[in-house]
Design a protein around this motif. Structure first.
Motif, PDB file in Angstrom:
ATOM      1  N   LEU A 266       6.449   4.215  -3.576  1.00  0.00           N
ATOM      2  CA  LEU A 266       5.037   3.309  -3.348  1.00  0.00           C
ATOM      3  C   LEU A 266       3.805   4.463  -4.126  1.00  0.00           C
ATOM      4  O   LEU A 266       2.995   3.921  -4.688  1.00  0.00           O
ATOM      5  N   SER A 267       4.103   5.715  -4.024  1.00  0.00           N
ATOM      6  CA  SER A 267       3.354   6.597  -4.457  1.00  0.00           C
ATOM      7  C   SER A 267       3.222   6.405  -6.019  1.00  0.00           C
ATOM      8  O   SER A 267       2.261   6.877  -6.742  1.00  0.00           O
ATOM      9  N   GLN A 268       4.319   6.267  -6.406  1.00  0.00           N
ATOM     10  CA  GLN A 268       4.648   6.288  -7.920  1.00  0.00           C
ATOM     11  C   GLN A 268       3.978   5.070  -8.400  1.00  0.00           C
ATOM     12  O   GLN A 268       3.357   4.817  -9.801  1.00  0.00           O
TER      13      GLN A 268
ATOM     14  N   GLN B 138     -10.802   1.593   0.096  1.00  0.00           N
ATOM     15  CA  GLN B 138     -10.158   2.805   0.580  1.00  0.00           C
ATOM     16  C   GLN B 138      -8.831   2.289   1.335  1.00  0.00           C
ATOM     17  O   GLN B 138      -9.107   1.824   2.326  1.00  0.00           O
ATOM     18  N   VAL B 139      -7.618   2.456   0.796  1.00  0.00           N
ATOM     19  CA  VAL B 139      -6.318   2.035   1.259  1.00  0.00           C
ATOM     20  C   VAL B 139      -5.500   3.045   1.516  1.00  0.00           C
ATOM     21  O   VAL B 139      -5.360   3.723   0.694  1.00  0.00           O
TER      22      VAL B 139
ATOM     23  N   ASN C 164      -1.522   3.534  -7.877  1.00  0.00           N
ATOM     24  CA  ASN C 164      -2.527   4.656  -8.240  1.00  0.00           C
ATOM     25  C   ASN C 164      -3.646   5.051  -7.348  1.00  0.00           C
ATOM     26  O   ASN C 164      -3.879   5.970  -7.522  1.00  0.00           O
ATOM     27  N   HIS C 165      -4.150   3.975  -6.677  1.00  0.00           N
ATOM     28  CA  HIS C 165      -5.453   4.616  -5.919  1.00  0.00           C
ATOM     29  C   HIS C 165      -5.211   4.242  -4.432  1.00  0.00           C
ATOM     30  O   HIS C 165      -6.389   3.720  -3.813  1.00  0.00           O
ATOM     31  N   VAL C 166      -3.880   4.438  -3.975  1.00  0.00           N
ATOM     32  CA  VAL C 166      -3.614   4.261  -2.557  1.00  0.00           C
ATOM     33  C   VAL C 166      -2.987   5.533  -2.343  1.00  0.00           C
ATOM     34  O   VAL C 166      -2.070   6.218  -2.659  1.00  0.00           O
TER      35      VAL C 166
ATOM     36  N   LEU D 297      -0.539  -6.414  -0.540  1.00  0.00           N
ATOM     37  CA  LEU D 297      -1.892  -5.926  -0.266  1.00  0.00           C
ATOM     38  C   LEU D 297      -2.323  -4.851  -0.715  1.00  0.00           C
ATOM     39  O   LEU D 297      -3.761  -4.858  -0.984  1.00  0.00           O
ATOM     40  N   ALA D 298      -1.853  -3.785  -0.845  1.00  0.00           N
ATOM     41  CA  ALA D 298      -2.232  -2.540  -1.235  1.00  0.00           C
ATOM     42  C   ALA D 298      -2.788  -2.745  -2.921  1.00  0.00           C
ATOM     43  O   ALA D 298      -3.942  -2.324  -3.230  1.00  0.00           O
TER      44      ALA D 298
END
Length: 459
Positions: free
Chosen positions: A271-273, A257-258, A276-278, A248-249
Motif C-alpha cells: 500500500l505504501s508503494q 488527509q488519509v 503516494n499521499h496516504v 477509498l484511499a
C-alpha cells in the motif's frame, strides 16, 4: 421469471430471498450442502448440489430454459466461466457475474464483451461499497445516500435533531425555509422504526429518520434544515487496506488527509508503494495505544473496512469512544446491523444490500433504470421510466394526484432530460420521464412495476 443463482453465500442467499418473495422461479447452485439446506428450510426454491461452472450441474439446474443466470460465487473465475458456458451451451439470454479482482476490472473494456467472456453485466461489490462510503463522506451527517438519473437526483436519509429549524413544524412549511430556487420532497419518515407516509400536515419530530429527494446540488442546503451542519471531512482513518480500503484511499487522498491501518506487514508495504499521499501504518486497528498515538480524537471519519465483521465492529466502537467524530463499519451479517447501528457505530454499511440493489435493477419488470434496497431490504427506492401516452399508460399525461399509487408509495421527483422536477400534486408526468419513487412496503413493488407498463396499443 426463471432465474438460476450460482452461489449460496451471503449475496446469493440475500438475492434468493428477495426474488423468491416476488414469485420468481428460483434455483440456487452451490457445492455446500449445508448452505443449500438452510436456504430450503426458509424459502420456496429449488437447489442443486454441484460445481457452479460444470455443464452437467448447470443442465440439472435448468439453465437450458432459464431467462437469467446470476453468478455470485466466491470465485471470479467460476463466475465468468459459468457465464461463458451458459452462453455457448444453453444460449441463456442474460448473464450476470460478480467480479472482484482489480486485475480483471482493469481490462473490462475488452474482457466483458458479448464475444469475449459473454458477461452481460458484471457486479463489483467492492466498487459499490466504495461508492456508497464516498457518498456518506461527501455529505457528513447523512445516514444513506443513493443516486438516480446518473447522479442528477439523490435520495438522502438524515436524522432530524432536537432544535432543528423544521422540528415541531408541518412539512408543508419546508419551502418557506429553503433558499429561492431550492426544492425538495420528503419521501418517507421513520419514527421509532415505523414508517410514516408524509403529508403536508405531518409534524416532524426530533430523532425522526427522514428520507428526502432533491437535485444533487441542493442536498447540503436541505440537510441544514433537518440537522446540524457538520464541518467538511478533512481527516479520514481507514481500518483495513484490502480492495475497499485501497479504493477509498485512492479516491480520498487528494481531498483529505488519509491514514490506513493494515494488520499485514506485507500488504502495508504494498500500500505504501502504491499510495503516494496516504500514511500507511502496520498494526491492529483495535489497538487503543495505536489509535491514541495517531490522534484518533482529531479524526473526522473512521471507516472499518476489513473482511472481519467482529474486527470492524470492535475497532469502530473503540474509535468512537476515543473521540472520532463519525464512525462507519462494514458489516456482512445483516443480523449485526440492527444491533450496532445508531449506537456507538454511526452507520453500518452492508455489501450485500449494495450488491442486491444493483442486481435487482436487471430483474424488475417494466422499464426500471435503477433500484436501491433500503431499510435492510424492507423498503425500496426505484427509478422507473414512463412510456406511452394517456390512452395506454396509467401515468403518462396524468397529474400526480390522478395516479393511483399503491399504499405506502410516494413519488419524489421526475427527471426530464437534464431537468429535475420535484414532485407536487399538480406535477404532470410526460412520456420518457424518469420517475423516482419510494416504496415503504417492498411487497408493493410489483404493483408499482405494473403501473409503469404500457397497454397493448403502445408500439
Amino acid at each position: 421469471m426463471k432465474i438460476v443463482i450460482l452461489g449460496a453465500g451471503q449475496v446469493g442467499s440475500t438475492l434468493a430471498e428477495n426474488l423468491a418473495r416476488e414469485a420468481h422461479d428460483i434455483t440456487v447452485i452451490d457445492s455446500n450442502s449445508h448452505a443449500l439446506a438452510a436456504l430450503q428450510e426458509r424459502l420456496d426454491i429449488r437447489t442443486v448440489l454441484g460445481h457452479a461452472s460444470h455443464p452437467e450441474t448447470l443442465r440439472r439446474a435448468g439453465v437450458n430454459d432459464a431467462e437469467m443466470i446470476i453468478a455470485v460465487t466466491d470465485s471470479d473465475e467460476t463466475n465468468m466461466l459459468a457465464c461463458r458456458i451458459s452462453q455457448t451451451l444453453f444460449h441463456t439470454p442474460t448473464k450476470i457475474a460478480r467480479v472482484r479482482a482489480a486485475e480483471y476490472l482493469n481490462e473490462e473494456d475488452r474482457l466483458f464483451l458479448p464475444d469475449a467472456l459473454s458477461v452481460d453485466m458484471r457486479i463489483s461489490p467492492e466498487q459499490l461499497v466504495t461508492d456508497a462510503i464516498l457518498r456518506l463522506i461527501e455529505y457528513p451527517g447523512a445516514l444513506q445516500v443513493v443516486d438516480f438519473a446518473d447522479g442528477k437526483v439523490q435520495l438522502v436519509g438524515v436524522r432530524a435533531y432536537y432544535g432543528g429549524p423544521l422540528v415541531g413544524h408541518e412539512l408543508r412549511e419546508l419551502p418557506n425555509h429553503l433558499p429561492t430556487g431550492v426544492d425538495a420532497r420528503v419521501a418517507a419518515i421513520y419514527r421509532r422504526g415505523r414508517p410514516i407516509i408524509p403529508e403536508g400536515s405531518t409534524i416532524l419530530e426530533a430523532d425522526d429518520e427522514v428520507f428526502f429527494v432533491a437535485a444533487r446540488g441542493h442536498i447540503p442546503k436541505i440537510m441544514a434544515e433537518l440537522r446540524r451542519v457538520d464541518r467538511p471531512v478533512k481527516r479520514v482513518m481507514l481500518a483495513g487496506g484490502g480492495n475497499i480500503g485501497m479504493r477509498l484511499a485512492r479516491a480520498l487522498e487528494k481531498k483529505c488527509q488519509v491514514k490506513i491501518i493494515e494488520r499485514s506487514t506485507d500488504r502495508a508495504r504494498l500500500l505504501s508503494q502504491q499510495l503516494n499521499h496516504v500514511i500507511v501504518l502496520a498494526g491492529d486497528a483495535a489497538n487503543e495505544a495505536l489509535l491514541e498515538e495517531e490522534n484518533i480524537e482529531d479524526t473526522d471519519v473512521f471507516c472499518a473496512v476489513t473482511n472481519d465483521d467482529e474486527a470492524n465492529i470492535l475497532s469502530a466502537m473503540l474509535a468512537k469512544r476515543l473521540g472520532a467524530r463519525r464512525v462507519l463499519s462494514l458489516i456482512n451479517r445483516l443480523a449485526y446491523v440492527d444491533l450496532v447501528e445508531g449506537g456507538a457505530i454511526d452507520i453500518a454499511v452492508s455489501p450485500q444490500q449494495a450488491t442486491v440493489s444493483a442486481l435487482l435493477t436487471h430483474v424488475r419488470g417494466g422499464d426500471v433504470a435503477k433500484v436501491h434496497s433500503l431499510r435492510r431490504g424492507a423498503a425500496e427506492a426505484i427509478e422507473a421510466v414512463a412510456h406511452g401516452d394517456r390512452h395506454n399508460s396509467k401515468v403518462v399525461g396524468r397529474r400526480l394526484d390522478e395516479i393511483k399509487l399503491p399504499p405506502g408509495t410516494t413519488i419524489g421527483a421526475l427527471v426530464r432530460g437534464d431537468d429535475v422536477i420535484i414532485a407536487h400534486h399538480d406535477t404532470r408526468v410526460e412520456a420518457e420521464d424518469h420517475v423516482i419513487l419510494f416504496i415503504v412496503d417492498k411487497r408493493r413493488t410489483k404493483d408499482v412495476e405494473k403501473l409503469f407498463q404500457v397497454g397493448l396499443t403502445f408500439l
